[in-house]
Design an enzyme around this catalytic site. Sequence first.
Site, PDB file in Angstrom:
ATOM      1  N   ILE A   1     -69.392 -31.912 -69.502  1.00 27.16           N
ATOM      2  CA  ILE A   1     -68.656 -31.231 -70.736  1.00 27.16           C
ATOM      3  C   ILE A   1     -69.139 -32.094 -71.677  1.00 27.16           C
ATOM      4  CG2 ILE A   1     -66.547 -32.667 -70.195  1.00 27.16           C
ATOM      5  CD1 ILE A   1     -64.889 -30.730 -71.759  1.00 27.16           C
ATOM      6  N   SER A   2     -69.729 -31.353 -72.606  1.00 24.06           N
ATOM      7  CA  SER A   2     -70.355 -32.167 -73.998  1.00 24.06           C
ATOM      8  C   SER A   2     -69.453 -32.957 -74.687  1.00 24.06           C
ATOM      9  CB  SER A   2     -70.712 -31.202 -74.996  1.00 24.06           C
ATOM     10  OG  SER A   2     -71.830 -30.216 -74.454  1.00 24.06           O
ATOM     11  N   GLN A   3     -69.799 -33.905 -75.289  1.00 24.79           N
ATOM     12  CA  GLN A   3     -69.225 -34.812 -76.267  1.00 24.79           C
ATOM     13  C   GLN A   3     -68.682 -34.288 -77.394  1.00 24.79           C
ATOM     14  OE1 GLN A   3     -71.409 -37.208 -78.848  1.00 24.79           O
ATOM     15  NE2 GLN A   3     -70.093 -38.956 -79.101  1.00 24.79           N
TER      16      GLN A   3
END
Length: 204
Positions: free
Chosen positions: A51-53
């Site tokens: 899951i992206s930052q």
Amino acid sequence: MVERQLRARDIADERVLGAMGRVPRELFVPQELRHRAYDDAALPIGDGQTISQPYMVARICEELALRGCERVLDVGTGSGYGAAVLAELAAEVHSIERVTELAERARTTLGRAGYEGVEVHVGDGSLGLPEHAPFAAIAVGAAAPSAPVALVEQLELGGRLVVPVGRRKAQRLELVLRLAEGPAVVRSVPCRFVPLVGEGGFGP
Ligand code: SAM
């Protein structure tokens, strides 16, 4: 998260800050990592993906400059978190993921979180989604060697594509505008994403 990781850096669009505050990120991370849901970091979601930052999700959304009426394509659904934030900002969101299990899980999570309007597709997102084009905006959550041609072609005139471009381990997040005279890269900042696999990415 919104104040310390986003506003204190350089995210200024109040619509984006509001959307980031409303989407419950803890629902999009694996159960055992829920205590880290609001960390300033990407987190593993299985299948070697992340899951992206939060900052990168906000940065992408700010570059897309959405006003609420747009049809948007999200390439690389992953957990579905980015798609949920986009759903807060645009009228219609299509999201495409190549890993069937991730797409199925994201569909379930998006439904539970109240974003059942997001359409999750399975396939090679580096080729876009021609049956639903044109898009006012396209967000790519994985890195490509160059902006995928099919994605540029599926933008409406004046449309915006945000895509990490570069080598496998280091890239720049590019904002590409589709103008009458052709595509133009108007801005780019350093970033690091997992590779976009597929025909318009780093190959199969
Ligand atoms: N935005 C996502 C989120 O919020 O969870 C995170 C995206 S994750 C960093 C990148 C995703 O892109 C992975 O789930 C990966 O499987 C997917 N991906 C890579 N190549 C793809 C392709 N050609 N088409 C669709 N999805 C792809």
